[in-house]
Write a protein that holds these residues in place. Sequence first.
Motif, PDB file in Angstrom:
ATOM      1  N   LEU A   4     -19.836 -18.237  22.044  1.00  0.00           N
ATOM      2  CA  LEU A   4     -21.013 -17.481  22.481  1.00  0.00           C
ATOM      3  C   LEU A   4     -21.077 -17.405  24.004  1.00  0.00           C
ATOM      4  N   GLY A   5     -21.328 -16.237  24.488  1.00  0.00           N
ATOM      5  CA  GLY A   5     -21.456 -16.006  25.922  1.00  0.00           C
ATOM      6  C   GLY A   5     -20.187 -15.505  26.573  1.00  0.00           C
ATOM      7  N   GLN A   6     -19.032 -15.677  25.921  1.00  0.00           N
ATOM      8  CA  GLN A   6     -17.776 -15.257  26.539  1.00  0.00           C
ATOM      9  C   GLN A   6     -17.680 -13.741  26.659  1.00  0.00           C
ATOM     10  N   THR A   7     -18.163 -13.017  25.655  1.00  0.00           N
ATOM     11  CA  THR A   7     -18.142 -11.558  25.710  1.00  0.00           C
ATOM     12  C   THR A   7     -19.311 -11.034  26.541  1.00  0.00           C
ATOM     13  N   GLN A   8     -20.450 -11.668  26.392  1.00  0.00           N
ATOM     14  CA  GLN A   8     -21.639 -11.252  27.152  1.00  0.00           C
ATOM     15  C   GLN A   8     -21.400 -11.345  28.653  1.00  0.00           C
ATOM     16  N   ALA A   9     -20.441 -12.173  29.062  1.00  0.00           N
ATOM     17  CA  ALA A   9     -20.131 -12.336  30.484  1.00  0.00           C
ATOM     18  C   ALA A   9     -19.742 -11.023  31.145  1.00  0.00           C
ATOM     19  N   ALA A  10     -19.313 -10.038  30.356  1.00  0.00           N
ATOM     20  CA  ALA A  10     -18.932  -8.744  30.919  1.00  0.00           C
ATOM     21  C   ALA A  10     -20.092  -8.102  31.673  1.00  0.00           C
ATOM     22  N   HIS A  11     -21.309  -8.342  31.226  1.00  0.00           N
ATOM     23  CA  HIS A  11     -22.467  -7.739  31.882  1.00  0.00           C
ATOM     24  C   HIS A  11     -22.660  -8.298  33.295  1.00  0.00           C
ATOM     25  N   ASP A  12     -22.320  -9.578  33.476  1.00  0.00           N
ATOM     26  CA  ASP A  12     -22.454 -10.183  34.797  1.00  0.00           C
ATOM     27  C   ASP A  12     -21.396  -9.664  35.765  1.00  0.00           C
ATOM     28  N   LEU A  13     -20.287  -9.153  35.224  1.00  0.00           N
ATOM     29  CA  LEU A  13     -19.224  -8.619  36.069  1.00  0.00           C
ATOM     30  C   LEU A  13     -19.460  -7.155  36.422  1.00  0.00           C
ATOM     31  N   CYS A  14     -20.045  -6.407  35.466  1.00  0.00           N
ATOM     32  CA  CYS A  14     -20.249  -4.961  35.673  1.00  0.00           C
ATOM     33  C   CYS A  14     -21.625  -4.731  36.281  1.00  0.00           C
ATOM     34  N   ILE A  15     -21.788  -5.152  37.521  1.00  0.00           N
ATOM     35  CA  ILE A  15     -23.112  -5.194  38.138  1.00  0.00           C
ATOM     36  C   ILE A  15     -23.613  -3.820  38.566  1.00  0.00           C
ATOM     37  N   ASN A  16     -22.752  -2.806  38.567  1.00  0.00           N
ATOM     38  CA  ASN A  16     -23.183  -1.494  39.041  1.00  0.00           C
ATOM     39  C   ASN A  16     -23.426  -0.489  37.916  1.00  0.00           C
ATOM     40  N   ILE A  17     -23.333  -0.952  36.690  1.00  0.00           N
ATOM     41  CA  ILE A  17     -23.781  -0.110  35.576  1.00  0.00           C
ATOM     42  C   ILE A  17     -25.300  -0.156  35.562  1.00  0.00           C
ATOM     43  N   PRO A  18     -25.979   0.984  35.522  1.00  0.00           N
ATOM     44  CA  PRO A  18     -27.444   0.974  35.508  1.00  0.00           C
ATOM     45  C   PRO A  18     -27.994   0.082  34.383  1.00  0.00           C
ATOM     46  N   ALA A  19     -29.123  -0.540  34.639  1.00  0.00           N
ATOM     47  CA  ALA A  19     -29.685  -1.519  33.705  1.00  0.00           C
ATOM     48  C   ALA A  19     -29.917  -0.939  32.319  1.00  0.00           C
ATOM     49  N   ASP A  20     -30.295   0.349  32.241  1.00  0.00           N
ATOM     50  CA  ASP A  20     -30.585   0.926  30.926  1.00  0.00           C
ATOM     51  C   ASP A  20     -29.318   1.294  30.163  1.00  0.00           C
ATOM     52  N   ARG A  21     -28.146   1.027  30.755  1.00  0.00           N
ATOM     53  CA  ARG A  21     -26.880   1.296  30.057  1.00  0.00           C
ATOM     54  C   ARG A  21     -26.171   0.003  29.652  1.00  0.00           C
ATOM     55  N   HIS A  22     -26.875  -1.090  29.709  1.00  0.00           N
ATOM     56  CA  HIS A  22     -26.367  -2.376  29.230  1.00  0.00           C
ATOM     57  C   HIS A  22     -27.033  -2.696  27.895  1.00  0.00           C
ATOM     58  N   ALA A  23     -26.283  -3.251  26.957  1.00  0.00           N
ATOM     59  CA  ALA A  23     -26.858  -3.731  25.698  1.00  0.00           C
ATOM     60  C   ALA A  23     -25.994  -4.865  25.172  1.00  0.00           C
ATOM     61  N   HIS A  24     -26.642  -5.842  24.583  1.00  0.00           N
ATOM     62  CA  HIS A  24     -25.928  -6.971  23.983  1.00  0.00           C
ATOM     63  C   HIS A  24     -26.570  -7.305  22.643  1.00  0.00           C
ATOM     64  N   TYR A  25     -25.714  -7.696  21.686  1.00  0.00           N
ATOM     65  CA  TYR A  25     -26.237  -8.090  20.377  1.00  0.00           C
ATOM     66  C   TYR A  25     -25.468  -9.293  19.862  1.00  0.00           C
ATOM     67  N   MET A  26     -26.199 -10.302  19.409  1.00  0.00           N
ATOM     68  CA  MET A  26     -25.608 -11.472  18.786  1.00  0.00           C
ATOM     69  C   MET A  26     -25.956 -11.448  17.307  1.00  0.00           C
ATOM     70  N   GLN A  27     -24.935 -11.388  16.452  1.00  0.00           N
ATOM     71  CA  GLN A  27     -25.150 -11.340  15.010  1.00  0.00           C
ATOM     72  C   GLN A  27     -25.271 -12.756  14.448  1.00  0.00           C
ATOM     73  N   PRO A  28     -26.426 -13.095  13.900  1.00  0.00           N
ATOM     74  CA  PRO A  28     -26.583 -14.438  13.325  1.00  0.00           C
ATOM     75  C   PRO A  28     -25.686 -14.648  12.108  1.00  0.00           C
ATOM     76  N   ALA A  29     -25.311 -15.903  11.904  1.00  0.00           N
ATOM     77  CA  ALA A  29     -24.662 -16.376  10.674  1.00  0.00           C
ATOM     78  C   ALA A  29     -23.310 -15.741  10.376  1.00  0.00           C
ATOM     79  N   VAL A  30     -22.568 -15.317  11.406  1.00  0.00           N
ATOM     80  CA  VAL A  30     -21.210 -14.820  11.166  1.00  0.00           C
ATOM     81  C   VAL A  30     -20.245 -15.509  12.124  1.00  0.00           C
ATOM     82  N   GLY A  31     -18.997 -15.639  11.671  1.00  0.00           N
ATOM     83  CA  GLY A  31     -17.946 -16.171  12.512  1.00  0.00           C
ATOM     84  C   GLY A  31     -17.208 -15.050  13.215  1.00  0.00           C
TER      85      GLY A  31
END
Length: 425
Positions: free
Chosen positions: A355-382
């Motif tokens: 968890l967090g390894q993929t979401q880290a992309a948002h911290d790197l892509c700092i110049n994408i407008p805020a309304d063009r970022h989205a993240h989703y964590m699916q519960p209970a799956v591997g």
Amino acid sequence: MFYQLYELNHAAVQPARVYADAVRMFYTNPLNPFAHTSWGRSVAATAELFERTTRRYSKPQFGLTKTVVDWKNVDVTEKTVWSRPFCNLLRFERAVPAGRRPDPKLLIVAPMSGHYATLLRGTVEAMLPHADVHITDWVDARMAPLSEGSFDLDDYIDYIVDMLHALGPDTHVMAVCQPSVPVLAAVALMETRGDPFVPSTMTLMGGPIDTRRNPTAVNLLAEEKGTGWFRDNVTMQAPWPVPGFGREVYPGFLQLSGFMSMNLDRHIIAHKDFFMHLVKNDGDSAEKHRDFYDEYMAVMDLTAEFYLQTVDTVFVRHALPKGEMMHRGVAIDPADIRNVALFTVEGENDDISGLGQTQAAHDLCINIPADRHAHYMQPAVGHYGVFNGSRFRSEIVPRIVDFITSYGRQTRVAVRPKLVRTAKK
């Protein structure tokens, strides 16, 4: 020589496999009275289990011939629309009515990490009703003659850029697991160059963008051993008489050993249950086991240079999140990405990419407008639940479809936002 010995051992067991298969057919023949007894089914189950655990599984087929578009069944035709020595780009062409408004073009970048692209059959099938789907079909390195040259991580990135050019503007790219890093790098490189074929959206699913976050056993092993250990212990020459004889590869059978050792108890229980299903004549459950393991056990070799460069760049040096990743002498800077909407997906119980390894992309892509970022964590799956299974179809696919349809070319900003850069870590 180790790979050659493996091949010789496989060949030596071939007569026993043939005999076991003959025994299985004899004791499952309905004309044989023993086939209707528990003893006969036990003999047949033993023979089938031996044959299946010692065979080499061939590359599976996608086998997707139908889908549903606008509540109607339509035919699907698999076509190769782009080809290079180490990859073919497949398109699943749907027989939709002429003049119908086109669906988004979607490039699914399958992982080049041991399994064939058919591991994403469920991913393709789920997206077909919503998009014009293309997928990377990576070539088994042992089947690529030395005359085709080498293939490393830089070549992988070049392939992605070339495929996006071939598909044209307003393409959406989806990276599943391992390709999240090269896809992010390719898009950053295209933005740095001002490439007009940069994709409209980028969806990264269960990928190792920054393996320093919640490191898994896989991440810790790579960091502990270092690139040199992998070079000395898991890469070897492809054996004669395969077309790629002499090519340095990371063999598929070693990768499969690693995959299975991570959850060995689960695989042992699955094979024990398979045996009991056969004895009890539970055909449906046995067939589900066959379908899963026909796919899971089919593995391909990777070129040694690609594998080692990936281990070094992604898992040992963490070059991308540190701002140190290079492509043919050019720095990869995710901060240059500003015209691509970014969606990341993770699984709560992922033991491959924490968890967090993929979401880290948002911290790197700092110049994408805020309304063009989205993240989703699916519960209970591997890990595999991120791109396959019932929760993927019911919970994740609708979110992906909504995201890519919301950020087509017609919704892009006309003016580039001001770049904001931070000091390299």
